[in-house]
Design a protein around this motif. Sequence first.
Motif, PDB file in Angstrom:
ATOM      1  N   SER A 892       0.848  -1.188   0.000  1.00 48.24           N
ATOM      2  CA  SER A 892       0.000   0.000   0.000  1.00 48.24           C
ATOM      3  C   SER A 892       0.885   1.239   0.000  1.00 48.24           C
ATOM      4  N   VAL A 893       0.393   2.282  -0.656  1.00 46.24           N
ATOM      5  CA  VAL A 893       1.128   3.544  -0.750  1.00 46.24           C
ATOM      6  C   VAL A 893       0.167   4.674  -0.443  1.00 46.24           C
ATOM      7  N   CYS A 894       0.589   5.569   0.438  1.00 50.58           N
ATOM      8  CA  CYS A 894      -0.182   6.783   0.723  1.00 50.58           C
ATOM      9  C   CYS A 894       0.421   7.925  -0.090  1.00 50.58           C
ATOM     10  N   ALA A 909       5.077  10.250  -1.662  1.00 48.38           N
ATOM     11  CA  ALA A 909       4.552   8.903  -1.440  1.00 48.38           C
ATOM     12  C   ALA A 909       5.159   8.341  -0.174  1.00 48.38           C
ATOM     13  N   LEU A 910       4.315   7.669   0.620  1.00 48.79           N
ATOM     14  CA  LEU A 910       4.730   6.995   1.843  1.00 48.79           C
ATOM     15  C   LEU A 910       4.374   5.525   1.724  1.00 48.79           C
ATOM     16  N   LEU A 911       5.389   4.655   1.745  1.00 50.47           N
ATOM     17  CA  LEU A 911       5.151   3.226   1.657  1.00 50.47           C
ATOM     18  C   LEU A 911       4.691   2.687   3.001  1.00 50.47           C
ATOM     19  N   LEU A 912       3.641   1.852   2.947  1.00 50.04           N
ATOM     20  CA  LEU A 912       3.066   1.272   4.150  1.00 50.04           C
ATOM     21  C   LEU A 912       3.289  -0.237   4.137  1.00 50.04           C
ATOM     22  N   PRO A 913       3.719  -0.801   5.252  1.00 55.07           N
ATOM     23  CA  PRO A 913       3.982  -0.152   6.546  1.00 55.07           C
ATOM     24  C   PRO A 913       5.447   0.207   6.769  1.00 55.07           C
ATOM     25  N   SER A 914       6.269   0.228   5.703  1.00 56.78           N
ATOM     26  CA  SER A 914       7.720   0.365   5.869  1.00 56.78           C
ATOM     27  C   SER A 914       8.180   1.773   6.201  1.00 56.78           C
ATOM     28  N   ARG A 915       7.278   2.787   6.067  1.00 57.54           N
ATOM     29  CA  ARG A 915       7.607   4.164   6.426  1.00 57.54           C
ATOM     30  C   ARG A 915       8.683   4.786   5.534  1.00 57.54           C
ATOM     31  N   ARG A 968      -0.821   9.726 -14.405  1.00 58.52           N
ATOM     32  CA  ARG A 968       0.370   9.142 -15.023  1.00 58.52           C
ATOM     33  C   ARG A 968       1.491   8.963 -14.015  1.00 58.52           C
ATOM     34  N   PHE A 969       1.704   9.949 -13.152  1.00 57.72           N
ATOM     35  CA  PHE A 969       2.800   9.882 -12.186  1.00 57.72           C
ATOM     36  C   PHE A 969       2.545   8.802 -11.132  1.00 57.72           C
ATOM     37  N   ILE A 970       1.303   8.685 -10.721  1.00 53.97           N
ATOM     38  CA  ILE A 970       0.968   7.686  -9.706  1.00 53.97           C
ATOM     39  C   ILE A 970       1.074   6.274 -10.280  1.00 53.97           C
ATOM     40  N   ASN A 971       0.601   6.082 -11.501  1.00 53.56           N
ATOM     41  CA  ASN A 971       0.694   4.758 -12.113  1.00 53.56           C
ATOM     42  C   ASN A 971       2.144   4.328 -12.300  1.00 53.56           C
ATOM     43  N   ASN A 972       2.997   5.240 -12.769  1.00 53.74           N
ATOM     44  CA  ASN A 972       4.407   4.906 -12.968  1.00 53.74           C
ATOM     45  C   ASN A 972       5.089   4.570 -11.648  1.00 53.74           C
ATOM     46  N   PHE A 973       4.756   5.323 -10.619  1.00 51.74           N
ATOM     47  CA  PHE A 973       5.384   5.079  -9.322  1.00 51.74           C
ATOM     48  C   PHE A 973       4.942   3.728  -8.761  1.00 51.74           C
ATOM     49  N   MET A 974       3.673   3.409  -8.852  1.00 49.14           N
ATOM     50  CA  MET A 974       3.181   2.136  -8.327  1.00 49.14           C
ATOM     51  C   MET A 974       3.820   0.952  -9.047  1.00 49.14           C
ATOM     52  N   GLN A 975       4.016   1.061 -10.346  1.00 51.30           N
ATOM     53  CA  GLN A 975       4.648  -0.030 -11.091  1.00 51.30           C
ATOM     54  C   GLN A 975       6.115  -0.180 -10.703  1.00 51.30           C
ATOM     55  N   LEU A 976       6.812   0.935 -10.520  1.00 47.02           N
ATOM     56  CA  LEU A 976       8.224   0.868 -10.177  1.00 47.02           C
ATOM     57  C   LEU A 976       8.438   0.329  -8.768  1.00 47.02           C
ATOM     58  N   ILE A 977       7.577   0.715  -7.842  1.00 44.98           N
ATOM     59  CA  ILE A 977       7.675   0.215  -6.476  1.00 44.98           C
ATOM     60  C   ILE A 977       7.428  -1.296  -6.443  1.00 44.98           C
ATOM     61  N   ALA A 978       6.447  -1.744  -7.217  1.00 49.08           N
ATOM     62  CA  ALA A 978       6.158  -3.177  -7.260  1.00 49.08           C
ATOM     63  C   ALA A 978       7.333  -3.956  -7.812  1.00 49.08           C
ATOM     64  N   GLU A 979       8.081  -3.352  -8.703  1.00 45.90           N
ATOM     65  CA  GLU A 979       9.234  -4.035  -9.300  1.00 45.90           C
ATOM     66  C   GLU A 979      10.430  -4.072  -8.357  1.00 45.90           C
ATOM     67  N   ILE A 980      10.705  -2.939  -7.693  1.00 43.41           N
ATOM     68  CA  ILE A 980      11.936  -2.829  -6.907  1.00 43.41           C
ATOM     69  C   ILE A 980      11.778  -3.385  -5.505  1.00 43.41           C
ATOM     70  N   GLN A 981      10.610  -3.196  -4.890  1.00 46.37           N
ATOM     71  CA  GLN A 981      10.366  -3.615  -3.510  1.00 46.37           C
ATOM     72  C   GLN A 981      11.431  -3.029  -2.563  1.00 46.37           C
ATOM     73  N   PRO A 982      11.534  -1.697  -2.459  1.00 42.08           N
ATOM     74  CA  PRO A 982      12.611  -1.089  -1.649  1.00 42.08           C
ATOM     75  C   PRO A 982      12.505  -1.402  -0.161  1.00 42.08           C
ATOM     76  N   GLN A 983      11.322  -1.757   0.339  1.00 39.34           N
ATOM     77  CA  GLN A 983      11.173  -2.057   1.757  1.00 39.34           C
ATOM     78  C   GLN A 983      11.976  -3.274   2.165  1.00 39.34           C
ATOM     79  N   THR A 984      12.353  -4.107   1.200  1.00 36.63           N
ATOM     80  CA  THR A 984      13.173  -5.279   1.519  1.00 36.63           C
ATOM     81  C   THR A 984      14.651  -4.953   1.572  1.00 36.63           C
ATOM     82  N   LEU A 985      15.024  -3.735   1.156  1.00 33.43           N
ATOM     83  CA  LEU A 985      16.438  -3.366   1.064  1.00 33.43           C
ATOM     84  C   LEU A 985      16.836  -2.292   2.054  1.00 33.43           C
ATOM     85  N   ILE A 986      15.863  -1.651   2.687  1.00 25.22           N
ATOM     86  CA  ILE A 986      16.157  -0.502   3.540  1.00 25.22           C
ATOM     87  C   ILE A 986      15.692  -0.783   4.951  1.00 25.22           C
ATOM     88  N   ASP A 987      16.513  -0.422   5.931  1.00 26.44           N
ATOM     89  CA  ASP A 987      16.122  -0.522   7.333  1.00 26.44           C
ATOM     90  C   ASP A 987      15.068   0.535   7.613  1.00 26.44           C
TER      91      ASP A 987
END
Length: 1182
Positions: A892-894, A909-915, A968-987
């Motif tokens: 989820s993204v706020c 954008a704020l990624l949930l629940p990774s903050r 357009r900006f929201i769709n691109n961001f949601m697709q990129l986040i789904a691909e990268i999954q940054p919450q798995t790489l950042i404390d």
Amino acid sequence: MVMAMETGAAWRMSGGPYLGEVSALCLLRLQSKSESASASPVLLAAGIGSEVLLYHLPSGHLLSSFQVFHGGVRVHGIVASDKLQLVSVFGETSLKLFSLTSSSSFQYCLDLVHRLPPFDHWVLHACFLQDQHPLLLAVGLSDNSVALWDVSSSSLLARVYSPDRCLLYSMRLSGHSIPSLRLASGTILNQILVWKLDPQQFIAVNLARLNGHEGSIFALAWSHDASKLMSASDDRSARIWDLTAQCQTEGFYIHSQCTLFGHHARIWECYLSDSVIITAGEDCTCRLWGVDGSQIMILKEHIGRGIWRCLYEPSLSLVITAGFDSAIKIHDISSKGKGGFTTATSDLTHLSDVFTISAPKTMKQLSLMDSKSEYVRCLQFTEQNTLYVSTNNGILYHVNISEPKYPKWTQLVQVDEKIPIICMDVTERGIVALGDGKGHATIVKVIDEGESEAKVDLSFSWLAEKERQLLGIFWCKSLGSSHLFTGDPRGVLKLWYIEDNIKFNTHGFTRSVKVPLIATFESCFGARVLCIDASPKEEILIAGDNKGNLIIFPFRESIRMGDPSDSTDEKIPLVDRFKGAHGISSVTSVFIRESDVGNVEIRTTGGDGCICLFKYRNPDRKIEFIGMKQVKELGTVQSVYSEFHCGEASLLDSLATGFMSADFVIWDLVNETKVLQIPCGGWRRPYSYYLGAVSRQQNCFAFLKDQEIHVHKLWVSVCEKQVLPQVLHMQFHGREIHTLSFIPLEKLKQKGTPCALVATGCEDGTVRLTRYLLIERRWLDSKLLGEHVGGSAVRSICFTPKVHPFRHHLNGSQSDSDIDHEYSLLISVGSKQVLTCWVLDEGNASTSFQWFSSHIPPRINTSNKEEKHVENDWRYMAVTAFILNNSFARMSVCFIVVACSDASLILRALLLPSRLWFDVATLGQQTSPVLALQYILVGGNDVSTNEDRYIIISGATDGSITFWDLTRFINNFMQLIAEIQPQTLIDCQTRPKTGRGSCGGRKWRSLANYSSKNSNQEEEPALQNKNSNDLPEAEPLVIFDHVHQSGVNCLHVVLSDKGCFLLVSGGDDQALHCFTFRLEGPVTDGDIKIRVLSEDKIASAHSSAVKGIWTDGTWVFSTGLDQRVRFWKLNQSGKLAEYAHLIISVPEPETLDAVISDRENKRYQIAVAGRGMQMVEFSCRT
């Protein structure tokens, strides 16, 4: 209550209670013929808004409330005649007379006797001339005149004008008859005029001019015999004037007898008696002075713009204060004084013991001390009369202080000659654990039978660490005396099993026994552990170190039990840690409270003056920061306690103990009052404290100074002296409220009486949650949710009630049922570009929010020395947000749009629940700052639609309203986040900054460094840059120029039943604008168009700027600086028609929000806030 009727329709509106500044206080005594004045009950009348609240002072019970004025008139003063049972209430130019009657001990009523005709000037004071026949009421007016009102005939007897016809800031009358009547007038010329009335001719006779103040005279007070006058001024001083000098000649100038300096801002109120002088001011302090002008005490427990009113009740030794923050606070000064604890006027003086004691072998030392000298190292109370003392020569003493003049010292053991005791801990059962400089741990079981001498039942020791490595020794309450922890300088904890040794050891002292070491816990931070707590049920052990970190270890039953016969210990790896839980300050206490299944609540205190809350999720083995309270009155918080009446309160609703500078302080977190303050030299000295069931009357504190143990002991049985309530009326914001938002009723977990929940943001940087009982129509409580970093002002709040499914043609169809997790966020923004999010705790039994994340822009590094000290003066003016859930990517993204005072708009954008925070896009640079924001989701209700549209609406200071398409900006961001999954790489661990050595917060993130290596797609440029100037820019979809002639202060948009949108706005030009529109065009690619269906404008909707507006598609509610709420109805053609208006008690309204509390009966609750807050109820039926 106002009623209005129309053919075919009916509506009703009524103004609810006002929550804001307390503008009047008065003590009342209802004396019957059969009882004396001292035996009559003491009542307190308080004026708040247009109401008078009546309290029973000894018990603190609210007896009743009375609506005195209407039309927005607020109560400014209350004057009573105890002898005649009459009460005069005045506000602005109005004055009413009431009689105080009683039907029982707790049933009182104010019956209206007479409503005086409005005066031509404001009423400043009134006085009953009780000895005058017929009974007269003298009314002092702001044009320096006095009106004499005949109470019996309800007529004006005379109006007497002072020869000095000038406007006044203050006026005070004193006397019981016309000959004894004295009037003091504080003029705009910084003078005080003292005059009286000629009883024969009813003319004014000047007695004196008092010169000396260098500012306006805000308050005056007479002594009981009118021989002295006190004045308080804008020049931060108060003066006492002796009027016994023959001041009978007109124009006689008198200089002040005594001048009181000490306040740091303007003084608003003063009180004068024969025994005490009281002042209260804008610096939020109430100061008590002796009759000689010496300052005795400072009471600082209000917040905001200051203390408006203060009173003194001598029979109960109570000081009553009230101010801008809506709180009425009771201060029992009988046990406080200049020394911090006692005073000569105390009725508890004989119960307060302050004395010093010295260890037997330290009293004989007169020479200079060295490392081998005998001195006290550790102190610890186990009850009010028992103190354990350990020394540098290894001696443990038991001290009975039941008789302060004759303390009983008993030497229990000496672990080894000339070996210092480094650390000590004692259980409630009197089992003492000692750690010495040689690394030995010693257990001493003490038999204490009260009056008789304490005896050692058994004692033994063993080598726990190397020499000089044993720095901590800890009992754990949940484990009893079966286990003991020891700690070294490197953060290693050892768990020892000692139950068998305690059970089967022989009497006497046994050295070097065998004690099984069953487990070792090693911190990853390598810092000394200062506190621990364990939960056998949840199987976790938590430790806090001197660098502010928390470490969590598993604590399974197999670890606790171990194998005592096995000499090898088990090394336990940690399961999680939280770095910087208290910044770089030490963690002083840890407490585990078991909550619902799978979750554990953890409370910690620290040297940064904060109380932090964490949640540990057992299945995930993760610790999460959920909340924090910064105790501003404490520099370091040592621990938190809960009294017996706070059993159902949250972890923060109790008492905090700690230090502020060199003083030990007990702070009441519920009432925000100081319970105890003792100068002691600070926390670095050996000290100990013990609190009873009622800490205000049962507390002990001991500290070491100059080789003497100073003991402060107050232990009063609850039945000996009644415990007075500390706060009569709830505390609210202390400054102006800029924004508010209802929490939807469907989000509240209602138990019993239904209530509404309002979130408010204030100029002082605080966000509060206030509950309002819908049926009883009264405010229930107000709790501080949190504070923006650095106290930066909160300008705007929004609530995201639901999570929307993310629908995109590449992801396929997704509906509401596919959402994997529901989030509800409360978002606040304000000065210094602070953005804070709170999350609704769905798992809690009651409705509560927890801090989720904060963001502050990073400081700009520059080589220019002059620019390094430039403060960030930009502020966020408005915010709107919505949450999207991608069930396929399980995230989820706020998305948050903020408007800054530099005329910029940014999508974040704020990624949930990774903050995790990310910049997404900027909304084309504006020519004027934006003051209001709203969003709409197009296609969100149509499951068959493959893609939604995300539209932002903004209103600017130039009067324009702009639409932005961010799809357009929201769709691109949601697709990129789904691909990268940054919450798995950042404390993702973080906590907010506090400004006290905290290293919390988060740097701004970019996805450029976390993109998938196997991805062949080109990255979105918006996510490769940290600088917002390099972000992609969204162009306006459409701009409506000159909708208002000046700034658009407020917007509200709603989807109507007909499938079109209704947008209403209000501006500085006093106008309301309303138009309905529909979005047309392609759903997926390409620009959409806005088709306006109808439009209407009310040019002079209010007589001043419109500040708040709300609509549900049928009714429109608005408020403005004219202090009115107006009710409009939208007809079929889209035109607005005003049905009614209501004058409210909130001065300078800033914001408005509404909620439908009863859909069947069309009942609305409207909250209006500015200088305070008021609820308005509106209902209609067709």
